[in-house]
Design a protein around this motif. Structure first.
Motif, short mmCIF file in Angstrom:
data_model
loop_
_atom_site.label_atom_id
_atom_site.label_comp_id
_atom_site.label_asym_id
_atom_site.label_seq_id
_atom_site.Cartn_x
_atom_site.Cartn_y
_atom_site.Cartn_z
N LEU A 65 5.37 10.70 -5.56
CA LEU A 65 3.93 10.93 -5.65
C LEU A 65 3.44 11.86 -4.54
O LEU A 65 2.60 12.74 -4.77
CB LEU A 65 3.18 9.60 -5.58
CG LEU A 65 3.31 8.67 -6.79
CD1 LEU A 65 2.59 7.35 -6.52
CD2 LEU A 65 2.74 9.32 -8.04
N ARG A 66 4.00 11.70 -3.34
CA ARG A 66 3.57 12.55 -2.23
C ARG A 66 4.07 13.99 -2.43
O ARG A 66 3.34 14.95 -2.19
CB ARG A 66 4.09 11.99 -0.90
CG ARG A 66 3.66 12.85 0.30
CD ARG A 66 4.06 12.25 1.62
NE ARG A 66 3.24 11.08 1.94
CZ ARG A 66 3.68 9.84 1.93
NH1 ARG A 66 4.93 9.57 1.60
NH2 ARG A 66 2.89 8.84 2.24
N ALA A 67 5.31 14.12 -2.89
CA ALA A 67 5.87 15.46 -3.09
C ALA A 67 5.10 16.24 -4.15
O ALA A 67 4.94 17.46 -4.05
CB ALA A 67 7.35 15.35 -3.48
N GLN A 68 4.61 15.55 -5.17
CA GLN A 68 3.86 16.20 -6.24
C GLN A 68 2.39 16.38 -5.90
O GLN A 68 1.64 17.01 -6.66
CB GLN A 68 3.98 15.38 -7.54
CG GLN A 68 5.40 15.24 -8.06
CD GLN A 68 5.96 16.54 -8.60
OE1 GLN A 68 5.21 17.44 -8.98
NE2 GLN A 68 7.28 16.66 -8.63
N GLY A 69 1.95 15.80 -4.78
CA GLY A 69 0.55 15.90 -4.39
C GLY A 69 -0.36 14.89 -5.06
O GLY A 69 -1.58 14.91 -4.86
N TRP A 70 0.22 13.99 -5.85
CA TRP A 70 -0.60 13.04 -6.61
C TRP A 70 -1.15 11.92 -5.73
O TRP A 70 -2.23 11.41 -6.00
CB TRP A 70 0.21 12.45 -7.76
CG TRP A 70 0.61 13.48 -8.78
CD1 TRP A 70 -0.06 14.64 -9.07
CD2 TRP A 70 1.75 13.45 -9.63
NE1 TRP A 70 0.60 15.34 -10.05
CE2 TRP A 70 1.71 14.63 -10.42
CE3 TRP A 70 2.79 12.55 -9.82
CZ2 TRP A 70 2.68 14.92 -11.37
CZ3 TRP A 70 3.75 12.84 -10.77
CH2 TRP A 70 3.70 14.01 -11.53
N LEU A 71 -0.42 11.57 -4.70
CA LEU A 71 -0.89 10.49 -3.83
C LEU A 71 -2.16 10.89 -3.11
O LEU A 71 -3.12 10.11 -3.01
CB LEU A 71 0.21 10.11 -2.83
CG LEU A 71 0.01 8.80 -2.06
CD1 LEU A 71 -0.13 7.63 -3.02
CD2 LEU A 71 1.18 8.57 -1.12
N ALA A 72 -2.21 12.13 -2.63
CA ALA A 72 -3.42 12.63 -1.96
C ALA A 72 -4.58 12.71 -2.94
O ALA A 72 -5.73 12.41 -2.59
CB ALA A 72 -3.14 13.99 -1.34
N GLU A 73 -4.29 13.10 -4.19
CA GLU A 73 -5.35 13.18 -5.20
C GLU A 73 -5.90 11.80 -5.52
O GLU A 73 -7.12 11.62 -5.68
CB GLU A 73 -4.82 13.85 -6.47
CG GLU A 73 -4.59 15.34 -6.33
CD GLU A 73 -4.29 15.99 -7.67
OE1 GLU A 73 -4.67 15.40 -8.71
OE2 GLU A 73 -3.68 17.06 -7.69
N LEU A 74 -5.02 10.81 -5.63
CA LEU A 74 -5.47 9.44 -5.88
C LEU A 74 -6.34 8.94 -4.74
O LEU A 74 -7.40 8.34 -4.97
CB LEU A 74 -4.26 8.52 -6.06
CG LEU A 74 -3.60 8.47 -7.43
CD1 LEU A 74 -2.31 7.66 -7.36
CD2 LEU A 74 -4.55 7.84 -8.45
N ARG A 118 0.84 -1.19 0.00
CA ARG A 118 0.00 0.00 0.00
C ARG A 118 0.88 1.24 0.00
O ARG A 118 1.92 1.27 0.66
CB ARG A 118 -0.89 0.01 1.24
CG ARG A 118 -1.95 1.11 1.22
CD ARG A 118 -2.66 1.19 2.56
NE ARG A 118 -1.78 1.77 3.58
CZ ARG A 118 -2.03 1.72 4.87
NH1 ARG A 118 -3.08 1.07 5.32
NH2 ARG A 118 -1.21 2.29 5.74
N LEU A 119 0.45 2.25 -0.74
CA LEU A 119 1.16 3.52 -0.75
C LEU A 119 0.45 4.51 0.17
O LEU A 119 -0.77 4.57 0.19
CB LEU A 119 1.21 4.10 -2.17
CG LEU A 119 1.94 3.27 -3.23
CD1 LEU A 119 1.98 4.04 -4.55
CD2 LEU A 119 3.34 2.90 -2.79
N GLY A 120 1.22 5.28 0.89
CA GLY A 120 0.64 6.35 1.70
C GLY A 120 0.31 5.92 3.11
O GLY A 120 0.53 4.78 3.53
N ARG A 148 9.53 2.91 -2.32
CA ARG A 148 9.77 4.09 -1.47
C ARG A 148 10.06 5.32 -2.31
O ARG A 148 9.56 6.42 -2.03
CB ARG A 148 10.94 3.81 -0.51
CG ARG A 148 10.60 2.82 0.60
CD ARG A 148 11.68 2.81 1.67
NE ARG A 148 12.94 2.30 1.16
CZ ARG A 148 13.29 1.00 1.17
NH1 ARG A 148 12.45 0.10 1.66
NH2 ARG A 148 14.47 0.61 0.70
N GLN A 149 10.85 5.15 -3.37
CA GLN A 149 11.17 6.28 -4.24
C GLN A 149 9.92 6.80 -4.95
O GLN A 149 9.69 8.02 -5.02
CB GLN A 149 12.21 5.85 -5.27
CG GLN A 149 12.65 6.98 -6.20
CD GLN A 149 13.71 6.51 -7.20
OE1 GLN A 149 14.10 5.34 -7.22
NE2 GLN A 149 14.18 7.42 -8.03
#
Length: 252
Positions: free
Chosen positions: A106-115, A71-73, A100-101
């Motif tokens: 994804l977190r730095a770009q804000g994409w993980l939160a959007e997903l 799982r990511l995040g 991890r990379q």
């Protein structure tokens, strides 16, 4: 990794493959279903990190990959799963480092939160989205497109709504689709168009060299009316194909 798949609650978000794998053959839908059902619905994530051999029988029934899933995040971003396939038996730590990379990026770009927000809000669409209220449900599979897209066969369908919200009714609908599929692909008498009136609905299957389409309507829809609705649906599918499909899965 030979293949990277990002999934959200068992649904494909995106996929990337090594060029050698892309040139070696297609990743069939049944193989992708196997991966998503086994690891993409959060089962792997619930156990932290998973490392297991897995065979993709349509790709190569005599071999197998080593699959990594996690799982990511954080907990509030639950629902996004990364699956990596490797040919290296001892590739777990390399896959974990890759995860991890990717997660940090994804977190730095804000994409993980959007997903994660898309997962919580529901990432699908309803049968009324194409602007055809007579349509109850459909399954659409494109048979043409960019070569890269042909390497990753896909289909699209809307969320199941009334009267197909119960498991029993959903099974009944897909049994009807299975019947249509068997009729249009009959080795003795294949069909291009099949209009079928069932007990509770009307269905129409339409197969060409460009697509396969299986659709369901209310029981009073005529054949001409169903074809008119599907013509409108096809225009919408063409317009939204970049949103509905991964047309250019990235090699690396």
């Amino acid at each position: 990794p030979a293949l990277a798949v990002l999934a959200a609650r068992g649904r494909l978000v995106t996929a990337a493959r090594q060029r050698a794998l892309a040139e070696g053959g297609r990743l069939c839908a049944s193989d992708l279903h196997l991966l998503l059902n086994l690891l993409g619905g959060g089962a792997g994530a619930g156990a932290g990190e998973v490392w297991t051999p897995v065979c993709l029988p349509r790709f190569n029934p005599d071999g197998y990959f080593y699959a990594y899933a996690a799982r990511l995040g954080e907990e509030e971003e639950e629902g996004v799963t990364l699956i990596l396939l490797s040919t290296e038996r001892e590739g777990f730590y390399a896959a974990a480092a890759c995860r991890r990379q990717l997660e940090d990026t994804l977190r730095a770009q804000g994409w993980l939160a959007e997903l994660a927000a898309a997962v919580r809000g529901g990432a699908g669409y309803g049968p009324s989205r194409p602007g055809a209220p007579e349509l109850r449900h459909f399954l659409y599979k494109p048979l043409e497109g960019p070569e890269e897209m042909q390497q990753l066969p896909q289909f699209t369908s809307p969320e199941l709504e009334e009267p197909y919200t119960s498991e029993e009714e959903q099974h009944r609908l897909f049994d009807l689709y299975h019947y249509l599929h068997s009729r249009v692909h009959s080795p003795h008498r294949p069909l291009r168009l099949l209009y079928h009136v069932a007990e509770k609905e009307t269905l129409l299957a339409w197969v060409t060299s460009k697509f396969e389409l299986y659709s369901c309507f209310s029981p009073l829809v005529t054949k001409a009316g169903a074809i008119a609705v599907l013509t409108k649906l096809l225009r919408w599918l063409k317009k939204e194909e970049d949103w509905l499909f991964i047309r250019y899965p990235a090699p690396f």
